[in-house]
Design a protein around this motif. Structure first.
Motif, PDB file in Angstrom:
ATOM      1  N   ALA A  28      -0.943 -10.657   0.688  1.00  0.00           N
ATOM      2  CA  ALA A  28      -0.719  -9.476  -0.140  1.00  0.00           C
ATOM      3  C   ALA A  28       0.615 -10.145  -1.135  1.00  0.00           C
ATOM      4  O   ALA A  28       1.383 -10.827  -0.766  1.00  0.00           O
ATOM      5  N   ARG A  53      -6.816  -5.415   5.634  1.00  0.00           N
ATOM      6  CA  ARG A  53      -6.254  -3.896   5.971  1.00  0.00           C
ATOM      7  C   ARG A  53      -6.100  -3.201   4.292  1.00  0.00           C
ATOM      8  O   ARG A  53      -5.390  -2.550   4.269  1.00  0.00           O
ATOM      9  N   GLU A  56      -6.839   0.514   4.794  1.00  0.00           N
ATOM     10  CA  GLU A  56      -5.721   1.084   5.307  1.00  0.00           C
ATOM     11  C   GLU A  56      -4.541   1.219   4.440  1.00  0.00           C
ATOM     12  O   GLU A  56      -3.882   2.318   4.335  1.00  0.00           O
ATOM     13  N   VAL A  57      -3.943   0.261   3.499  1.00  0.00           N
ATOM     14  CA  VAL A  57      -2.928   0.313   2.712  1.00  0.00           C
ATOM     15  C   VAL A  57      -3.144   1.214   1.546  1.00  0.00           C
ATOM     16  O   VAL A  57      -2.164   2.091   1.107  1.00  0.00           O
ATOM     17  N   ALA A  61      -1.100   4.586   0.811  1.00  0.00           N
ATOM     18  CA  ALA A  61      -0.317   4.743  -0.502  1.00  0.00           C
ATOM     19  C   ALA A  61      -0.628   5.887  -1.095  1.00  0.00           C
ATOM     20  O   ALA A  61       0.080   6.883  -1.742  1.00  0.00           O
ATOM     21  N   VAL A 155       3.381   2.422   3.674  1.00  0.00           N
ATOM     22  CA  VAL A 155       2.580   1.441   3.117  1.00  0.00           C
ATOM     23  C   VAL A 155       2.935   0.053   3.812  1.00  0.00           C
ATOM     24  O   VAL A 155       2.019  -0.536   4.171  1.00  0.00           O
ATOM     25  N   ASP A 156       4.144  -0.033   4.167  1.00  0.00           N
ATOM     26  CA  ASP A 156       4.676  -1.430   4.911  1.00  0.00           C
ATOM     27  C   ASP A 156       4.015  -1.464   6.288  1.00  0.00           C
ATOM     28  O   ASP A 156       3.637  -2.486   6.822  1.00  0.00           O
ATOM     29  N   ALA A 158       1.031  -0.232   6.994  1.00  0.00           N
ATOM     30  CA  ALA A 158      -0.313  -0.540   6.842  1.00  0.00           C
ATOM     31  C   ALA A 158      -0.468  -2.027   6.700  1.00  0.00           C
ATOM     32  O   ALA A 158      -1.615  -2.732   7.261  1.00  0.00           O
ATOM     33  N   LEU A 159       0.385  -2.459   5.780  1.00  0.00           N
ATOM     34  CA  LEU A 159       0.381  -3.925   5.293  1.00  0.00           C
ATOM     35  C   LEU A 159       0.337  -4.724   6.667  1.00  0.00           C
ATOM     36  O   LEU A 159      -0.070  -5.793   6.717  1.00  0.00           O
TER      37      LEU A 159
END
Length: 504
Positions: A28, A53, A56-57, A61, A155-156, A158-159
């Motif tokens: 990312a 992912r 998911e991200v 978001a 978001v983080d 999911a990352l």
């Protein structure tokens, strides 16, 4: 567009131009970009081919974009595409908690205020089933606009591929660790974090904040222990959610910008252009001594006796003249009518100062009767919550005159009953150029609300005082012009206080 073609200058959605690569981690990439339509910086996440992912991200978001707490990073756009997926969010500038701790622990009250704001914001996200799960000092920021901002909600996690069966407890512990770091300058974990050394231990357990840093108040030590130090609780109940952490810190003072004090003008001071302007701060200089009085020359011969005789003659003549004048004045007063007694001094009555009391509105709404009827009412309550870091704002317009779409928009306060209005103090954005009217009435219809005062080209804290007695159940702060903000024009209200006549 292939991911390999992502480089500075790439445009996404025909509006977001990538400028600088900020960081890369496990496929990312974070970019600083420019929103060419609104002419403002934004943060953009792009993903390497095969990043596992992406879905998911992007899903996280999109869910986070619906959060309206200004203390959480705003998400503007998110796209999932075979060619290029991305997430566009708010570009935040300021100092992270790690930056603030570079020179040592914070003042306890300031550390608690920062975390209290973060706890309230994350509790708000939990209401929408969105979690953080990886709170670190780099995620809590004090912005250049003097507000708290929590970065990376949903978001983080999911990352990083983080999941949990107890998100409320995990985020409560994360907030406790941030508070521990703010109070001690140490990180309560197994490894250093954000440049902070690990917390010291005793008997195999992490030391509490008071054991690490002198001067930590007992109640803040207790909150930290309850949130993230289970081995030190000694029967105290744990804090198991961000809402409980927020409640435990509800009474702490909220962080405010450090005011700049300017020296007051001295009562009597002067400075020449060569001395500068620091007269009031200089030690007083003693006056130079007066020159000694020259000794009187001794008299010689009979000149002194002659002078004495002349002086005696003058004194006798002056006495005779004074007696004559006195006798003439007495005779005149005896022959004149009596002088009336002096008129009595009139009594001056000083009226007691008028006192006012604060009247809290029962609710607020964004008011757009000339448009679609609503103007971001979901954020209206933030203008009356008493917190200077939260705010309500209008939609973004293309000009100061609301894009020439309507005559005005505003914030409508329902006082719950008809009250007399002494004044309304509204804290607006610092950008100049707002024109506001204060309207009051007993009906929420625009035609029934009477304009009682107005001000042009204002900013910051504005006091709107009716020109004559005004009362009503509804109070409207009505923008007829709005200032420029981030490439568009917005009216913003951080706080509103309504005063009514009454006991102080």
């Amino acid at each position: 567009m292939s991911t390999s073609a992502v480089e500075p200058g790439t445009r996404l959605a025909e509006r977001f131009r990538l400028e600088d690569r900020v960081s890369e981690s496990e496929g990312a990439t974070l970019w600083k970009a420019i929103d060419e339509i609104l002419a403002r910086p934004v943060a953009v996440l792009t993903f390497a081919p095969g990043f596992p992912r992406v879905h998911e991200v992007v899903t996280a978001a999109r869910a986070a974009s619906r959060l309206n707490d200004p203390r959480l990073t705003q998400v503007f756009d998110a796209a999932e595409d075979d060619k290029l997926s991305y997430v566009v969010s708010e570009w935040v500038t300021g100092e992270t908690l790690a930056d603030l701790l570079a020179s040592g622990p914070l003042e306890p009250e300031r550390a608690a205020g920062l975390v209290a704001e973060a706890a309230e914001a994350i509790a708000h996200a939990h209401e929408s089933s969105l979690y953080h799960l990886c709170l670190r000092p780099s995620h809590l920021m004090w912005t250049t606009g003097n507000t708290v901002k929590v970065l990376g909600v949903a978001v983080d996690a999911a990352l990083a591929g983080l999941t949990t069966d107890q998100p409320a407890l995990d985020d409560a512990e994360g907030l406790g660790r941030l508070l521990y770091a703010g109070l001690t300058g140490h990180w309560p974990g197994d490894e250093e974090e954000g440049g902070l050394p690990t917390a010291p231990m005793t008997d195999g357990h992490l030391c509490s904040p008071r054991q690490v840093t002198a001067g930590v108040p007992g109640y803040l030590d207790t909150v930290t222990v309850r949130a993230c130090l289970p081995d030190s609780r000694r029967g105290q109940s744990p804090l198991t959610s961000p809402a409980e952490v927020a409640e435990a810190l509800a009474d702490v003072a909220r962080p405010m910008p450090i005011p700049i004090s300017y020296p007051s003008t001295p009562a009597v001071a002067s400075a020449s252009h060569t001395e500068g302007l620091d007269v009031a701060h200089r030690p007083s200089r003693p006056l130079p001594p007066l020159p000694p009085t020259p000794p009187r020359a001794p008299s010689h011969g009979g000149g002194g006796n002659l002078l004495n005789r002349v002086l005696m003659t003058l004194v006798v003549l002056l006495v005779i003249a004074a007696v004559g004048v006195g006798a003439w004045t007495i005779g005149r007063s005896l022959g004149s009518p009596a002088i009336p007694d002096a008129a009595p001094t009139p009594t001056v009555t000083t009226s007691a100062p008028v006192t006012t009391q604060v009247v809290k509105p029962s609710k607020a709404k964004g008011f757009d009767p000339l448009g679609d009827g609503d103007e971001k009412s979901e954020k209206a309550g933030l203008a009356i919550d008493g917190k200077p870091s939260t705010y309500w704002e209008t939609e973004g317009y293309t000009s100061a005159t609301l894009g020439n779409l309507k005559d005005g928009v505003g914030l409508l306060l329902d006082m719950g009953k008809s009250v007399q209005i002494s004044d309304v103090v509204a804290t607006l954005a610092d950008a100049p150029g707002a024109s506001v009217e204060l309207k009051v009435g007993d009906s929420p219809d625009l035609g029934s609300l009477k304009t009682v005062t107005s001000q042009k080209d204002v900013s910051g804290k504005v006091t709107l005082t009716p020109t004559k007695a005004a009362s009503g159940q509804y109070v409207l702060i009505w923008f007829t012009r709005v200032p420029a903000s981030d490439g568009k024009f917005h009216g913003t209200i951080y706080d509103v206080v309504v005063h009514s006549p009454g006991s102080a």
